[in-house]
Design a protein around this motif. Structure first.
Motif, PDB file in Angstrom:
ATOM      1  N   VAL A   1       0.863  -1.281  -0.113  1.00 12.84           N
ATOM      2  CA  VAL A   1       0.013  -0.096  -0.147  1.00 12.84           C
ATOM      3  C   VAL A   1       0.780   1.190  -0.014  1.00 12.84           C
ATOM      4  CG1 VAL A   1      -1.761   1.428   1.221  1.00 12.84           C
ATOM      5  CG2 VAL A   1      -1.870  -1.171   1.235  1.00 12.84           C
ATOM      6  N   ASP A   2       0.659   2.108  -0.984  1.00  8.66           N
ATOM      7  CA  ASP A   2       1.350   3.295  -0.974  1.00  8.66           C
ATOM      8  C   ASP A   2       0.363   4.332  -0.792  1.00  8.66           C
ATOM      9  OD1 ASP A   2       2.179   5.696  -2.188  1.00  8.66           O
ATOM     10  OD2 ASP A   2       3.766   4.908  -3.548  1.00  8.66           O
ATOM     11  N   PRO A   3       0.663   4.965   0.459  1.00 11.46           N
ATOM     12  CA  PRO A   3      -0.632   5.842   0.845  1.00 11.46           C
ATOM     13  C   PRO A   3      -0.956   7.103  -0.142  1.00 11.46           C
ATOM     14  CG  PRO A   3       1.090   5.531   2.566  1.00 11.46           C
ATOM     15  CD  PRO A   3       1.624   4.609   1.508  1.00 11.46           C
ATOM     16  N   ALA A   4       0.105   7.804  -0.730  1.00 13.79           N
ATOM     17  CA  ALA A   4       0.004   8.815  -1.468  1.00 13.79           C
ATOM     18  C   ALA A   4      -0.783   8.294  -2.709  1.00 13.79           C
ATOM     19  CB  ALA A   4       1.178   9.480  -2.285  1.00 13.79           C
ATOM     20  N   GLN A   5      -0.457   7.194  -3.425  1.00 17.45           N
ATOM     21  CA  GLN A   5      -1.243   6.735  -4.572  1.00 17.45           C
ATOM     22  C   GLN A   5      -2.696   6.254  -4.107  1.00 17.45           C
ATOM     23  OE1 GLN A   5       0.179   2.794  -6.333  1.00 17.45           O
ATOM     24  NE2 GLN A   5       0.464   3.843  -8.243  1.00 17.45           N
ATOM     25  N   PHE A   6      -2.771   5.544  -2.918  1.00 17.06           N
ATOM     26  CA  PHE A   6      -3.971   5.041  -2.616  1.00 17.06           C
ATOM     27  C   PHE A   6      -4.970   6.101  -2.521  1.00 17.06           C
ATOM     28  CE2 PHE A   6      -7.305   3.974   0.680  1.00 17.06           C
ATOM     29  CZ  PHE A   6      -7.489   2.604   0.140  1.00 17.06           C
ATOM     30  N   LEU A   7      -4.519   7.238  -1.853  1.00 15.24           N
ATOM     31  CA  LEU A   7      -5.265   8.536  -1.511  1.00 15.24           C
ATOM     32  C   LEU A   7      -5.781   9.162  -2.913  1.00 15.24           C
ATOM     33  CD1 LEU A   7      -3.666  10.006   1.797  1.00 15.24           C
ATOM     34  CD2 LEU A   7      -6.198   8.629   1.498  1.00 15.24           C
ATOM     35  N   GLU A   8      -4.741   9.423  -3.706  1.00 15.56           N
ATOM     36  CA  GLU A   8      -4.779  10.029  -4.846  1.00 15.56           C
ATOM     37  C   GLU A   8      -5.983   9.328  -5.644  1.00 15.56           C
ATOM     38  OE1 GLU A   8      -2.454  11.675  -8.781  1.00 15.56           O
ATOM     39  OE2 GLU A   8      -1.540  11.469  -6.819  1.00 15.56           O
ATOM     40  N   SER A   9      -5.651   7.947  -5.730  1.00 13.32           N
ATOM     41  CA  SER A   9      -6.724   7.217  -6.537  1.00 13.32           C
ATOM     42  C   SER A   9      -8.147   7.270  -6.302  1.00 13.32           C
ATOM     43  CB  SER A   9      -6.276   5.762  -6.520  1.00 13.32           C
ATOM     44  OG  SER A   9      -4.932   5.482  -7.395  1.00 13.32           O
ATOM     45  N   ALA A  10      -8.151   7.149  -4.833  1.00 15.43           N
ATOM     46  CA  ALA A  10      -9.572   7.205  -4.180  1.00 15.43           C
ATOM     47  C   ALA A  10     -10.261   8.435  -4.310  1.00 15.43           C
ATOM     48  CB  ALA A  10      -9.545   6.908  -2.589  1.00 15.43           C
TER      49      ALA A  10
ATOM     50  N   VAL B   1     -21.424  12.918   4.460  1.00 16.99           N
ATOM     51  CA  VAL B   1     -19.876  12.827   4.449  1.00 16.99           C
ATOM     52  C   VAL B   1     -19.299  11.231   4.406  1.00 16.99           C
ATOM     53  CG1 VAL B   1     -17.685  13.115   5.644  1.00 16.99           C
ATOM     54  CG2 VAL B   1     -19.245  15.054   5.287  1.00 16.99           C
ATOM     55  N   LYS B   2     -20.184  10.666   5.315  1.00 16.51           N
ATOM     56  CA  LYS B   2     -19.875   8.934   5.499  1.00 16.51           C
ATOM     57  C   LYS B   2     -20.090   8.543   4.043  1.00 16.51           C
ATOM     58  CE  LYS B   2     -20.852   6.767   8.844  1.00 16.51           C
ATOM     59  NZ  LYS B   2     -21.244   6.162  10.389  1.00 16.51           N
ATOM     60  N   GLN B   3     -20.964   8.867   3.295  1.00 20.02           N
ATOM     61  CA  GLN B   3     -21.370   8.156   2.192  1.00 20.02           C
ATOM     62  C   GLN B   3     -20.404   8.449   1.216  1.00 20.02           C
ATOM     63  OE1 GLN B   3     -25.377   9.115   0.723  1.00 20.02           O
ATOM     64  NE2 GLN B   3     -25.108   7.910  -1.309  1.00 20.02           N
ATOM     65  N   ILE B   4     -19.881   9.771   1.059  1.00 26.57           N
ATOM     66  CA  ILE B   4     -18.936  10.224   0.036  1.00 26.57           C
ATOM     67  C   ILE B   4     -17.662   9.541   0.166  1.00 26.57           C
ATOM     68  CG2 ILE B   4     -17.407  12.087  -0.799  1.00 26.57           C
ATOM     69  CD1 ILE B   4     -19.960  14.116  -0.046  1.00 26.57           C
ATOM     70  N   VAL B   5     -17.125   9.203   1.419  1.00 23.73           N
ATOM     71  CA  VAL B   5     -15.973   8.895   1.908  1.00 23.73           C
ATOM     72  C   VAL B   5     -16.008   7.288   1.477  1.00 23.73           C
ATOM     73  CG1 VAL B   5     -14.034   8.021   3.482  1.00 23.73           C
ATOM     74  CG2 VAL B   5     -15.250  10.603   3.593  1.00 23.73           C
ATOM     75  N   ARG B   6     -16.955   6.491   1.796  1.00 21.74           N
ATOM     76  CA  ARG B   6     -17.040   5.235   1.709  1.00 21.74           C
ATOM     77  C   ARG B   6     -17.286   4.781   0.163  1.00 21.74           C
ATOM     78  NH1 ARG B   6     -18.022   2.304   6.424  1.00 21.74           N
ATOM     79  NH2 ARG B   6     -17.657   3.800   8.464  1.00 21.74           N
ATOM     80  N   THR B   7     -18.116   5.640  -0.627  1.00 17.98           N
ATOM     81  CA  THR B   7     -18.270   5.437  -1.907  1.00 17.98           C
ATOM     82  C   THR B   7     -16.923   5.540  -2.798  1.00 17.98           C
ATOM     83  OG1 THR B   7     -20.490   6.258  -1.935  1.00 17.98           O
ATOM     84  CG2 THR B   7     -19.330   6.101  -3.988  1.00 17.98           C
ATOM     85  N   ARG B   8     -16.225   6.446  -2.363  1.00 14.80           N
ATOM     86  CA  ARG B   8     -14.851   6.578  -2.889  1.00 14.80           C
ATOM     87  C   ARG B   8     -13.856   5.448  -2.601  1.00 14.80           C
ATOM     88  NH1 ARG B   8     -13.279  11.165  -5.952  1.00 14.80           N
ATOM     89  NH2 ARG B   8     -15.029  12.600  -6.432  1.00 14.80           N
ATOM     90  N   LEU B   9     -13.840   5.233  -1.287  1.00 16.62           N
ATOM     91  CA  LEU B   9     -13.147   4.095  -0.774  1.00 16.62           C
ATOM     92  C   LEU B   9     -13.178   2.646  -1.253  1.00 16.62           C
ATOM     93  CD1 LEU B   9     -12.316   4.999   2.792  1.00 16.62           C
ATOM     94  CD2 LEU B   9     -10.727   5.105   1.022  1.00 16.62           C
ATOM     95  N   ALA B  10     -14.657   2.482  -1.888  1.00 17.00           N
ATOM     96  CA  ALA B  10     -15.042   1.083  -2.430  1.00 17.00           C
ATOM     97  C   ALA B  10     -14.574   0.866  -3.639  1.00 17.00           C
ATOM     98  CB  ALA B  10     -16.615   1.358  -2.380  1.00 17.00           C
TER      99      ALA B  10
ATOM    100  N   MET C   1     -11.239   1.173  -4.217  1.00 19.52           N
ATOM    101  CA  MET C   1      -9.958   0.865  -3.473  1.00 19.52           C
ATOM    102  C   MET C   1     -10.139  -0.531  -2.997  1.00 19.52           C
ATOM    103  SD  MET C   1      -8.176   3.215  -5.199  1.00 19.52           S
ATOM    104  CE  MET C   1      -6.674   2.465  -4.559  1.00 19.52           C
ATOM    105  N   VAL C   2     -11.241  -0.577  -2.283  1.00 24.69           N
ATOM    106  CA  VAL C   2     -11.383  -1.676  -1.348  1.00 24.69           C
ATOM    107  C   VAL C   2     -13.042  -2.187  -1.899  1.00 24.69           C
ATOM    108  CG1 VAL C   2     -11.762  -2.712   0.905  1.00 24.69           C
ATOM    109  CG2 VAL C   2     -10.102  -0.681   0.325  1.00 24.69           C
ATOM    110  N   PRO C   3     -13.128  -3.015  -2.930  1.00 21.01           N
ATOM    111  CA  PRO C   3     -14.471  -3.360  -3.374  1.00 21.01           C
ATOM    112  C   PRO C   3     -15.504  -4.032  -2.260  1.00 21.01           C
ATOM    113  CG  PRO C   3     -13.142  -3.847  -4.886  1.00 21.01           C
ATOM    114  CD  PRO C   3     -12.010  -3.515  -3.746  1.00 21.01           C
TER     115      PRO C   3
END
Length: 351
Positions: free
Chosen positions: A283-292, A332-341, A343-345
């Motif tokens: 896990v590369d934090p910078a790449q993970f967060l930019e992709s999400a 906010v929870k919906q936005i964050v979790r939708t974006r993270l999904a 990266m983590v299906p």
């Protein structure tokens, strides 16, 4: 390029601004690595005749960081608008690859130097740039510049004792008490140690968790969701002065034995603010967060990081004006979790 070559190039670029006011603008809530680096950069500027001022936009959040500034008498100004930066001709960035996102730089103010150890896909353009993600701290880079002969420390100077102490504390904190330190970090610490005020270091080096941060940890644990080896938790609204509670919660949750990556987020002022921590080599934090979370309209990523940790800030825009705090938090929870999904299906199917 060798460290000595970098030091010479940094000096060369800074000399082009001799006599012209420069601001060292810190990003985010100033931490020891940023503060120590800024103090060293200011010292180097003084050695080549560049009048420099350390400035920050967001408040200094953690008690030990406020103690660092107070006990070492570090002069810093807090700015809130571009107008307050109009007196400066140049800006230097330390411990960040982009200017603070919550403030617009005046059009005529350009980045002169950029020194950082965080990964970034799009660092700001500068006359001098050095980004070394293999190091545990930006303070390590500045210790190397000093040791290479660019404004070397003097044992009989009280100001130099303060610079060395701040640099060593920056390395200590950003490497998790040297647990994540590279050989270069240890080498920099060895150079700095003889110049340090050890008694002073002990005073602000005692890191505590205040009651507000502990409350945030509790909220994170209550909201915690684990999907395989990934964990996510929200802490609700957090005061700007307590923003580091989000990072503290992430650090705490990462200690759980069945996870290797955790993301904790909350609402701070008018933005979504979050911290990512990982012990996974994949896990590369910078790449993970930019992709999400993507980039803003200027092409700057909302998130960034280094080998084991990262952070992100996303403006809420007009949503920040919502009167219903509970509804806002649900969105906010919906936005964050939708974006993270993305990266983590499995996260989508478990919500």
């Amino acid at each position: 390029m060798s460290t000595q070559g970098e030091a010479a190039e940094l000096e060369k670029v800074l000399r082009t601004a001799e006599g012209e006011p420069l601001v060292i603008l810190l990003s985010g809530h100033p931490d020891p690595d940023a503060i120590g680096s800024a103090l060293a950069h200011k010292r180097i500027c003084a050695s080549v005749g560049v009048p420099a001022t350390i400035a920050h936009v967001l408040p200094i959040a953690r008690p030990e960081n406020r103690a660092l500034v107070k006990l070492l008498g570090i002069e810093m100004i807090q700015v809130s608008s571009a107008r307050e930066l109009e007196a400066f001709r140049h800006v230097s960035l330390v411990d960040t690859c982009q200017p603070e996102a919550t403030i617009e730089l005046p059009d005529e103010l350009r980045v002169l130097t950029l020194v950082d150890h965080h990964r970034s896909s799009s660092p700001a353009q500068a006359a001098f740039t050095s980004v070394r993600p293999n190091l545990g701290a930006t303070c390590t880079m500045y210790a190397e510049y000093l040791e290479a002969g660019l404004a070397p420390l003097q044992s009989d100077s009280e100001n130099d004792r303060h610079v060395a102490t701040a640099l060593l504390f920056g390395i200590q904190t950003d490497t998790d008490d040297f647990a994540l330190a590279s050989s270069a970090d240890f080498g920099a610490a060895a150079y700095l140690k003889p110049f340090c005020d050890v008694a002073m270091l002990r005073r602000f080096g005692h890191r505590t968790i205040d009651a507000r941060a502990m409350d945030a940890v509790g909220r994170a644990l209550h909201d915690l969701q684990v999907v395989r080896d990934f964990a996510i938790a929200g802490v609700g609204r957090v005061a700007a002065s307590n923003r580091d509670a989000i990072a503290i919660a992430a650090d705490f949750i990462l200690r759980r034995e069945d996870i290797d990556t955790v993301l904790v987020y909350g609402i701070v002022d008018n933005r979504i603010d979050g911290s990512l921590r990982t012990s996974s080599p994949s896990v590369d934090p910078a790449q993970f967060l930019e992709s999400a979370f993507g980039k803003d309209a200027s092409g700057r990523p909302y998130g960034g990081g280094r080998a084991d940790k990262g952070g992100f800030q996303i403006p809420l825009g007009v949503l920040a004006e919502a009167d219903d705090g509970e509804m806002l938090w649900t969105m906010v929870k919906q936005i964050v979790r939708t974006r993270l999904a993305q990266m983590v299906p499995d996260l989508a199917s478990s919500t």
